[in-house]
Design a protein around this motif. Structure first.
Motif, short mmCIF file in Angstrom:
data_model
loop_
_atom_site.label_atom_id
_atom_site.label_comp_id
_atom_site.label_asym_id
_atom_site.label_seq_id
_atom_site.Cartn_x
_atom_site.Cartn_y
_atom_site.Cartn_z
N ALA A 101 0.90 29.56 52.90
CA ALA A 101 -0.18 30.33 53.53
C ALA A 101 -1.06 31.01 52.48
CB ALA A 101 0.41 31.37 54.47
N THR A 102 -0.42 31.53 51.43
CA THR A 102 -1.18 32.21 50.38
C THR A 102 -2.06 31.23 49.62
OG1 THR A 102 0.56 33.87 50.13
CG2 THR A 102 -1.01 33.65 48.32
N LYS A 103 -1.52 30.04 49.29
CA LYS A 103 -2.31 29.06 48.57
C LYS A 103 -3.47 28.53 49.41
CE LYS A 103 -2.26 27.24 45.24
NZ LYS A 103 -1.60 25.95 45.06
N ILE A 104 -3.25 28.33 50.69
CA ILE A 104 -4.34 27.90 51.57
C ILE A 104 -5.41 28.99 51.64
CG2 ILE A 104 -4.98 27.48 53.98
CD1 ILE A 104 -3.80 25.03 52.87
N GLU A 105 -4.98 30.25 51.67
CA GLU A 105 -5.94 31.35 51.70
C GLU A 105 -6.75 31.40 50.40
OE1 GLU A 105 -7.88 34.83 53.27
OE2 GLU A 105 -6.95 33.01 54.06
N PHE A 106 -6.11 31.11 49.28
CA PHE A 106 -6.85 31.04 48.02
C PHE A 106 -7.92 29.94 48.08
CE2 PHE A 106 -3.09 32.75 45.30
CZ PHE A 106 -3.40 34.04 45.69
N SER A 107 -7.56 28.80 48.68
CA SER A 107 -8.53 27.71 48.81
C SER A 107 -9.70 28.11 49.69
CB SER A 107 -7.85 26.46 49.37
OG SER A 107 -7.01 25.87 48.41
N ARG A 108 -9.43 28.93 50.68
CA ARG A 108 -10.50 29.41 51.58
C ARG A 108 -11.39 30.42 50.87
NH1 ARG A 108 -11.96 33.41 54.97
NH2 ARG A 108 -10.19 34.71 54.39
N LYS A 109 -10.78 31.35 50.14
CA LYS A 109 -11.53 32.46 49.54
C LYS A 109 -12.15 32.11 48.19
CE LYS A 109 -9.95 36.62 49.80
NZ LYS A 109 -9.05 37.81 49.68
N TYR A 110 -11.49 31.23 47.43
CA TYR A 110 -11.95 30.94 46.06
C TYR A 110 -12.13 29.43 45.83
CZ TYR A 110 -9.91 35.63 45.70
OH TYR A 110 -9.59 36.94 45.90
N PRO A 111 -12.88 28.75 46.69
CA PRO A 111 -13.00 27.30 46.53
C PRO A 111 -13.70 26.89 45.25
CG PRO A 111 -14.60 28.11 48.13
CD PRO A 111 -13.70 29.26 47.81
N GLN A 112 -14.69 27.66 44.82
CA GLN A 112 -15.44 27.28 43.62
C GLN A 112 -14.56 27.33 42.38
OE1 GLN A 112 -18.25 25.98 43.94
NE2 GLN A 112 -18.95 26.67 45.94
N ALA A 113 -13.74 28.37 42.28
CA ALA A 113 -12.85 28.49 41.12
C ALA A 113 -11.86 27.34 41.08
CB ALA A 113 -12.12 29.83 41.17
#
Length: 215
Positions: A101-113
């Protein structure tokens, strides 16, 4: 595990203004590096996107390489800090869903990085050679050892820890790195929040079931 970038930064003013400006610059840099790559991005482009004078960019970051390292360091620190929390005493039925869940949230919030990191890897990782050294290998082995201990304790099936980790990384980061493909497949201009929610639930169910873990 930390990715050192301080040697590439200039001395910076302290306080809230520094934090606000650095955040603004890093967000602009993520956009430019994700769009144009390291070679195709200039400090002037970053300054224009951030709405700041070019001199301000150099005030916080000595050069383009230092800024690039800072962008890479942000996403690596996010990913690694989350993975560092796994321990042999944990229940994988609890911590693996949380990690996914945390990694998916990172993909949602920080896609450019995430895309900047992916582009760097696809180009052979020329700026990550220092990162991918013995310390990195030791860190990876310690993470794989956690899964081995879970297996030995009967908490999960005997699957290969390294390839399970690769699956966790690739599956969760896919929603940032290949968002355009997913948007086209789903007929969306921008991925809706429920797409990430469904992805989290689906990946969690598949991975836990495959590992013989009951929720």
């Amino acid at each position: 595990m930390q990715f050192e970038v301080d040697a590439h930064r200039a001395d910076r003013p302290a306080g809230r203004i520094r934090q606000q400006n650095e955040k603004l610059i890093l967000e602009a840099a993520e956009q430019e590096f994700a769009r144009h790559g390291f070679k195709g991005t200039s400090m002037q482009q970053v300054a224009d996107r951030a709405g700041l004078p070019k001199a301000n960019i150099h005030y916080y970051f000595n050069n383009k390489l230092g800024l690039y390292y800072a962008v890479l360091a942000n996403i690596i620190d996010l990913w690694d800090s989350t993975f560092n929390e796994l321990s042999a005493d944990d229940d994988p039925a609890v911590v693996l869903p949380r990690y996914i869940a945390t990694k998916i949230e990172f993909s949602r919030k920080y896609p450019q990085a995430s895309r900047v990191f992916a582009m760097e890897i696809l180009s052979g990782g020329p700026h990550l050679s220092q990162y991918f050294q013995q310390d990195y290998r030791d860190w990876f082995r310690s993470r794989a050892a956690v899964f081995e201990q879970w297996i030995a304790a009967g908490k999960m099936k005997a699957v290969d820890p390294a390839h399970l980790i690769f699956l966790l990384w690739g599956a969760t980061q896919h929603y940032a790195d290949f968002a355009v493909q997913i948007e086209a497949a789903l007929g969306q201009q921008t991925l809706a929040p429920e797409v990430f929610d469904t992805a989290t639930e689906t990946l969690t169910e598949i991975i836990l079931t495959g590992c013989g873990i009951r929720r």
